[in-house]
Design a protein around this motif. Structure first.
Motif, PDB file in Angstrom:
ATOM      1  N   LEU A  11       0.826  -1.202   0.000  1.00 56.87           N
ATOM      2  CA  LEU A  11       0.000   0.000   0.000  1.00 56.87           C
ATOM      3  C   LEU A  11       0.862   1.253   0.000  1.00 56.87           C
ATOM      4  CD1 LEU A  11      -2.703  -0.975   2.668  1.00 56.87           C
ATOM      5  CD2 LEU A  11      -2.764  -1.316   0.179  1.00 56.87           C
ATOM      6  N   SER A  12       0.262   2.364  -0.332  1.00 59.96           N
ATOM      7  CA  SER A  12       0.953   3.650  -0.281  1.00 59.96           C
ATOM      8  C   SER A  12       0.914   4.183   1.151  1.00 59.96           C
ATOM      9  CB  SER A  12       0.277   4.660  -1.211  1.00 59.96           C
ATOM     10  OG  SER A  12      -1.009   4.982  -0.699  1.00 59.96           O
ATOM     11  N   VAL A  13       1.727   5.186   1.417  1.00 60.67           N
ATOM     12  CA  VAL A  13       1.712   5.836   2.723  1.00 60.67           C
ATOM     13  C   VAL A  13       0.350   6.496   2.947  1.00 60.67           C
ATOM     14  CG1 VAL A  13       2.727   7.701   4.116  1.00 60.67           C
ATOM     15  CG2 VAL A  13       4.208   6.158   2.808  1.00 60.67           C
ATOM     16  N   GLU A  14      -0.190   7.126   1.905  1.00 59.96           N
ATOM     17  CA  GLU A  14      -1.494   7.782   2.024  1.00 59.96           C
ATOM     18  C   GLU A  14      -2.584   6.775   2.394  1.00 59.96           C
ATOM     19  OE1 GLU A  14       0.458   8.147  -0.709  1.00 59.96           O
ATOM     20  OE2 GLU A  14       0.938  10.270  -0.820  1.00 59.96           O
ATOM     21  N   ARG A  15      -2.608   5.641   1.706  1.00 55.68           N
ATOM     22  CA  ARG A  15      -3.620   4.617   1.986  1.00 55.68           C
ATOM     23  C   ARG A  15      -3.432   4.053   3.389  1.00 55.68           C
ATOM     24  NH1 ARG A  15      -8.125   3.053   2.644  1.00 55.68           N
ATOM     25  NH2 ARG A  15      -8.672   0.894   2.287  1.00 55.68           N
ATOM     26  N   THR A  16      -2.196   3.860   3.788  1.00 56.68           N
ATOM     27  CA  THR A  16      -1.903   3.366   5.138  1.00 56.68           C
ATOM     28  C   THR A  16      -2.436   4.346   6.179  1.00 56.68           C
ATOM     29  OG1 THR A  16       0.073   2.257   4.296  1.00 56.68           O
ATOM     30  CG2 THR A  16      -0.066   2.583   6.688  1.00 56.68           C
ATOM     31  N   ASN A  17      -2.219   5.632   5.955  1.00 61.48           N
ATOM     32  CA  ASN A  17      -2.719   6.649   6.885  1.00 61.48           C
ATOM     33  C   ASN A  17      -4.246   6.655   6.936  1.00 61.48           C
ATOM     34  OD1 ASN A  17      -0.461   7.712   8.134  1.00 61.48           O
ATOM     35  ND2 ASN A  17      -0.070   9.157   6.491  1.00 61.48           N
ATOM     36  N   CYS A  18      -4.897   6.415   5.810  1.00 60.04           N
ATOM     37  CA  CYS A  18      -6.367   6.338   5.789  1.00 60.04           C
ATOM     38  C   CYS A  18      -6.861   5.185   6.654  1.00 60.04           C
ATOM     39  CB  CYS A  18      -6.882   6.179   4.359  1.00 60.04           C
ATOM     40  SG  CYS A  18      -6.770   7.667   3.368  1.00 60.04           S
ATOM     41  N   ILE A  19      -6.212   4.040   6.523  1.00 54.64           N
ATOM     42  CA  ILE A  19      -6.601   2.877   7.326  1.00 54.64           C
ATOM     43  C   ILE A  19      -6.379   3.164   8.810  1.00 54.64           C
ATOM     44  CG2 ILE A  19      -6.076   0.460   7.858  1.00 54.64           C
ATOM     45  CD1 ILE A  19      -5.361   0.150   4.838  1.00 54.64           C
ATOM     46  N   LEU A  20      -5.233   3.725   9.131  1.00 53.64           N
ATOM     47  CA  LEU A  20      -4.953   4.065  10.530  1.00 53.64           C
ATOM     48  C   LEU A  20      -6.001   5.031  11.067  1.00 53.64           C
ATOM     49  CD1 LEU A  20      -1.078   4.441  10.273  1.00 53.64           C
ATOM     50  CD2 LEU A  20      -2.288   2.741  11.668  1.00 53.64           C
ATOM     51  N   SER A  21      -6.342   6.028  10.286  1.00 54.37           N
ATOM     52  CA  SER A  21      -7.343   7.016  10.688  1.00 54.37           C
ATOM     53  C   SER A  21      -8.716   6.365  10.870  1.00 54.37           C
ATOM     54  CB  SER A  21      -7.409   8.127   9.644  1.00 54.37           C
ATOM     55  OG  SER A  21      -8.398   9.063   9.995  1.00 54.37           O
TER      56      SER A  21
END
Length: 143
Positions: free
Chosen positions: A124-134
């Motif tokens: 995954l991308s960093v952006e997608r990872t941050n979305c999941i974390l959020s």
């Protein structure tokens, strides 16, 4: 770089007559290189461009360049993980990067770390990872 399993190390510990035997057992597994050296080695091995990785990592550009140049000796776990995700590294390569950065390895029983492991496995991308974390009410990777 071949990493020995925890079980192999525990077996060596149980058989050792002297502590030096065990300390030397894993001597060639992870050499003593810097974070910058390892990152630049990975760039070459994976045929990646530093600028592309820095942009994909979502790390401030100046800061990221300091990491790659070695000016920033211990950049922090989240930044190393962002670079690892951006570079689409394997779990083993990521663990080595964390080792060289002298930060905690990923721990599968920790929910935040689970998301990072999932992101690494799924590339995954960093952006997608941050979305999941959020979405899971967990602290974003960077911020």
């Amino acid at each position: 770089m071949e990493e020995r399993s925890t079980q192999e190390l525990e077996n060596a510990l149980s058989r050792a007559d002297e502590i030096e035997d065990v300390l030397d057992f894993d001597e060639n597994t992870l050499s003593d290189v810097t974070v910058a050296e390892y990152l630049n080695q990975l760039l070459q091995e994976h045929n990646l461009k530093k600028n592309d990785i820095i942009n994909a990592s979502c790390i401030d550009q100046a800061y990221a360049y300091h990491i790659f140049s070695g000016d920033k000796k211990q950049p922090g776990r989240a930044k190393l993980l962002a670079l690892s995700i951006a570079m689409k590294l394997s779990r083993v390569e990521t663990e080595h990067l964390l080792y060289y950065g002298r930060v905690n390895k990923l721990y599968a029983k920790n929910n935040w770390d689970k998301v990072i492991i999932y992101a690494l496995n799924k590339k995954l991308s960093v952006e997608r990872t941050n979305c999941i974390l959020s979405d899971l009410s967990l602290t974003p990777l960077l911020g």
